[in-house]
Write an enzyme that holds these catalytic residues in place. Structure first.
Site, short mmCIF file in Angstrom:
data_model
loop_
_atom_site.label_atom_id
_atom_site.label_comp_id
_atom_site.label_asym_id
_atom_site.label_seq_id
_atom_site.Cartn_x
_atom_site.Cartn_y
_atom_site.Cartn_z
N GLU A 1 0.88 -1.16 0.00
CA GLU A 1 0.00 0.00 0.00
C GLU A 1 0.93 1.22 0.00
O GLU A 1 1.84 1.30 0.84
CB GLU A 1 -0.85 -0.02 1.28
CG GLU A 1 -2.02 0.92 1.20
CD GLU A 1 -2.82 0.98 2.49
OE1 GLU A 1 -2.72 0.05 3.32
OE2 GLU A 1 -3.53 1.98 2.66
N ARG B 1 5.28 -12.99 9.43
CA ARG B 1 6.01 -11.78 9.09
C ARG B 1 7.34 -11.72 9.84
O ARG B 1 7.54 -12.39 10.85
CB ARG B 1 5.17 -10.52 9.35
CG ARG B 1 4.66 -10.32 10.76
CD ARG B 1 4.00 -8.94 10.91
NE ARG B 1 2.94 -8.69 9.93
CZ ARG B 1 2.84 -7.55 9.22
NH1 ARG B 1 3.73 -6.60 9.35
NH2 ARG B 1 1.85 -7.38 8.39
N LYS C 1 4.10 0.68 9.90
CA LYS C 1 4.27 1.91 9.10
C LYS C 1 3.72 3.12 9.84
O LYS C 1 4.25 4.22 9.70
CB LYS C 1 3.60 1.75 7.74
CG LYS C 1 4.45 0.96 6.77
CD LYS C 1 3.91 1.06 5.37
CE LYS C 1 2.84 0.02 5.15
NZ LYS C 1 2.38 -0.04 3.76
P1 ATP Z 1 1.33 -1.97 8.08
O1 ATP Z 1 0.42 -2.94 8.72
O2 ATP Z 1 2.42 -1.47 8.95
O3 ATP Z 1 0.63 -0.87 7.33
P2 ATP Z 1 1.36 -3.70 5.86
O4 ATP Z 1 1.74 -5.10 6.06
O5 ATP Z 1 -0.09 -3.43 5.76
O6 ATP Z 1 2.07 -2.82 6.95
P3 ATP Z 1 1.68 -3.38 3.08
O7 ATP Z 1 2.15 -2.23 2.29
O8 ATP Z 1 0.27 -3.78 2.92
O9 ATP Z 1 2.05 -3.10 4.58
O10 ATP Z 1 2.63 -4.63 2.81
C1 ATP Z 1 2.91 -5.11 1.52
C2 ATP Z 1 3.28 -6.56 1.60
O11 ATP Z 1 4.39 -6.74 2.46
C3 ATP Z 1 2.15 -7.38 2.16
O12 ATP Z 1 1.97 -8.51 1.32
C4 ATP Z 1 2.61 -7.78 3.54
O13 ATP Z 1 2.15 -9.04 3.86
C5 ATP Z 1 4.12 -7.75 3.41
N1 ATP Z 1 4.73 -7.41 4.68
C6 ATP Z 1 4.53 -6.30 5.42
N2 ATP Z 1 5.22 -6.34 6.58
C7 ATP Z 1 5.90 -7.52 6.57
C8 ATP Z 1 6.81 -8.15 7.48
N3 ATP Z 1 7.14 -7.59 8.64
N4 ATP Z 1 7.31 -9.36 7.14
C9 ATP Z 1 6.98 -9.93 5.97
N5 ATP Z 1 6.14 -9.39 5.07
C10 ATP Z 1 5.59 -8.20 5.35
MG MG Z 2 -1.52 -3.91 4.30
#
Ligand code: ATP
Ligand code: MG
Length: 567
Positions: free
Chosen positions: A43, A269, A279
């Site tokens: 995102e 994760r 984030k």
């Molecule tokens: P936040 O919850 O902090 O906003 P997010 O996971 O929603 O983070 P996205 O931009 O949606 O952030 O993440 C893009 C991709 O990266 C998703 O497929 C997510 O599963 C993966 N991802 C995010 N954080 C991690 C992590 N700590 N370890 C592995 N994969 C991750």
């Molecule tokens: Mg997300």
């Protein structure tokens, strides 16, 4: 495709992870005619962090191994938090890691028309309805994990009424928060995600790509599987928190005619010690100036690691070695440091920098004389050659390399003791000069001209070897010593009532006015060095110049990881 299956079998002999096992199975049992397609769907509401790197390496890595495709797709379905700056930084970071160099970039917002058409299809088949309850009402009617929810009074609206209201939502004729479009599944379902989840809500916000075209925006659970289906994704890999959403992912795909039905697979994760990865929190650290920006070298962002001196190869190796699993765990940040240290040990040129200078006058060295001494650039790589380092009557050494009342085991400089100056001479400390307050301001030493190059002609041994710079020729430099951003190992285990910011490490950045050998001032920004006896440093990509040299410490030399492993 025989090629792919062979490849898969070879892999399984080595012991493949559970995701590759699933893919191998899918390729064997009929889906083998398909090309494996994955995606990385960030995102655009922040910069990428090391957790994202794990997902990038997994998704792009699988595509490479299976000769498939991985798509970089922006999940830009929420207009209010997204910005072009984030899109640009994400593309840059993915490419920097070494992926997606010439692939097209995809956007969920390109599919808004198709998503809308599928929403209409669900309404027409009686599987979606417009709910006019307030958000609060919807929340209380949803029930709890142990108590079923209650049907909305609007649940049985006619198809015509739903179409008419949904159209009004789209045109902006209804206010935000007055109604949402929901899937009609089962309000008593044991899985709360299946209790008539929201599909669309009204948002009269301008979108970074579609402008003011839409007044409604799709929800993640509704949109994500369809985005995957439109792109022909075969394996949709996401993190564990979506495991309970999988039935819903499948429900949406099963209830309209989609071009393909991707398979969702979840993995744990990445969590890193002494770090937060949300984030929202990282954005707060930037906005409230706890760090200088998203690429502050203390941030766990990919751009932060880059500016700190980590290489793409080191991050990819880290992601590969930590592996993937179904269970959440905490990875030791020392492991990442171990990897970059190992890489830089063979690639980084050596140089001398004195972080806390103490002046040394070599009293028997002729006044007005100076010379150039040859120094190897990298003992781990003879091809790196040598350079000339200026030496003279006055030099700087590290303050903590001298002690007035030194214990026996202090193998550095002390009154009457002899040490080697790296690449130069043996010196002996004869006299300690102090200011009125008793602080040591200068040392007077004598050198042995027969030890030029640091060799002992008569087999005489010295215990310590110090780094140094010429006082006349050295250049002032700003050296930034970075340490962990937080003081708590597992940031998920904060004391009750405490905020994550309460754990910020006050010593995460220490700036030193240092003296460095002249070759360092002339170096290009972004070049890495080992400062002898100190650690690995990179010329800062933003601030370094020949007039104002700036170096960031990537990692200290001490190999605590190897020590931990021995234990
Ligand atoms: P936040 O919850 O902090 O906003 P997010 O996971 O929603 O983070 P996205 O931009 O949606 O952030 O993440 C893009 C991709 O990266 C998703 O497929 C997510 O599963 C993966 N991802 C995010 N954080 C991690 C992590 N700590 N370890 C592995 N994969 C991750
Ligand atoms: Mg997300």
């Amino acid at each position: 495709m025989a090629d792919v299956n062979n490849n898969a079998e070879n892999e399984s002999k080595k012991g493949v992870d559970f995701i590759r096992q699933i893919i191998n199975e899918d390729l064997k049992t009929g889906k083998g005619t398909q090309q494996v397609q994955t995606r990385f769907p960030p995102e655009p509401n922040g910069y990428l962090h090391i957790g994202h790197a794990k997902s990038i390496c997994l998704n792009f890595g699988i595509a490479e191994e299976y000769k498939g495709v991985c798509k970089l797709r922006f999940d830009d379905t929420n207009p209010s938090r997204e910005e072009q700056e984030y899109v640009d930084s994400i593309v840059e970071d993915v490419r920097w890691l070494g992926f997606n160099t010439d692939e097209k970039i995809y956007f969920a917002s390109d599919y808004f028309d198709q998503l809308y058409a599928w929403a209409l299809e669900l309404i027409q088949s009686g599987k979606a309805y417009v709910d006019s309850q307030s958000a609060e009402e919807i929340r209380t009617m949803r029930g709890t994990p142990t108590k079923p929810g209650t049907d909305s009074p609007y649940r049985n609206r006619s198809v015509e009424e739903n179409l008419e209201l949904f159209d009004k939502m789209r045109k902006g004729e209804l206010d935000e928060g007055t109604c949402i479009l929901r899937a009609k599944i089962d309000m008593a379902h044991l899985n709360m995600n299946m209790r008539d989840p929201a599909m669309y809500r009204i948002r009269k916000a301008s979108h970074h790509r579609t402008g003011d075209k839409w007044n409604i925006y799709p929800m993640y659970d509704f949109a994500h599987g369809y985005e995957d289906a439109i792109e022909g994704i075969t394996h949709s890999i996401c993190t564990l928190e979506f495991e309970n959403h999988r039935p819903l992912y499948n429900w949406f795909l099963e209830n309209v005619a989609v071009p393909c039905h991707p398979r969702q697979i979840e993995f744990a994760r990445l969590n890193l010690s002494y770090t937060v990865m949300s984030k929202r929190k990282l954005l707060e650290l930037v906005k409230e100036n706890y760090v200088s920006d998203w690429d502050d070298p203390r941030m766990p962002s990919i751009s932060g690691f880059r500016r700190r001196g980590y290489t793409p190869a080191s991050i990819r190796r880290f992601c590969s070695e930590i592996g993937i699993s179904k269970v959440n765990s905490l990875v030791d940040i020392n492991f990442l440091q171990f990897i970059i240290r190992e890489e830089l040990n063979s690639s980084a040129e050596r140089a001398m920098a004195v972080l806390d200078p103490l002046k040394v006058v070599i009293t028997n060295y002729p006044e007005g004389q100076s010379e150039e001494l040859e120094a190897e650039n990298n003992p781990a790589n003879p091809d790196a050659g040598t350079r000339m380092v200026p030496f003279g009557r006055e030099i700087y050494i590290e303050q903590n390399d001298f002690m007035e009342d030194a214990p026996k085991k202090f193998f550095r400089l002390a009154p009457g003791r002899e040490v080697r100056l790296k690449h130069a001479y043996f010196i002996t400390c004869d006299e300690v000069i102090k200011d009125a307050d008793g602080n040591v301001t200068e040392l007077h030493c004598s050198y042995d001209p027969a030890t030029r190059g640091g060799d002992s002609p008569d087999g005489r041994k010295v215990k310590g070897t110090l780094h140094w710079v010429s006082a006349e020729k050295a250049v002032k430099a700003e050296v930034r010593l970075y340490d962990k951003l937080f003081s708590l190992e597992n940031m998920d285990e904060m004391e009750e009532g405490k905020d994550y910011k309460d754990y910020l490490n006050p010593e995460s950045l220490i700036v030193k006015e240092s003296m460095v050998e002249p070759s360092l001032a002339a170096c290009e920004a972004g070049k890495s060095f080992q400062f002898l006896r100190q650690g690995y440093f990179i010329a800062d990509v933003r601030d370094h110049s020949a007039q104002h040299p700036v170096f960031n410490r990537t990692v200290a030399l001490k190999d605590s990881w190897a020590k931990l492993q021995k234990k």
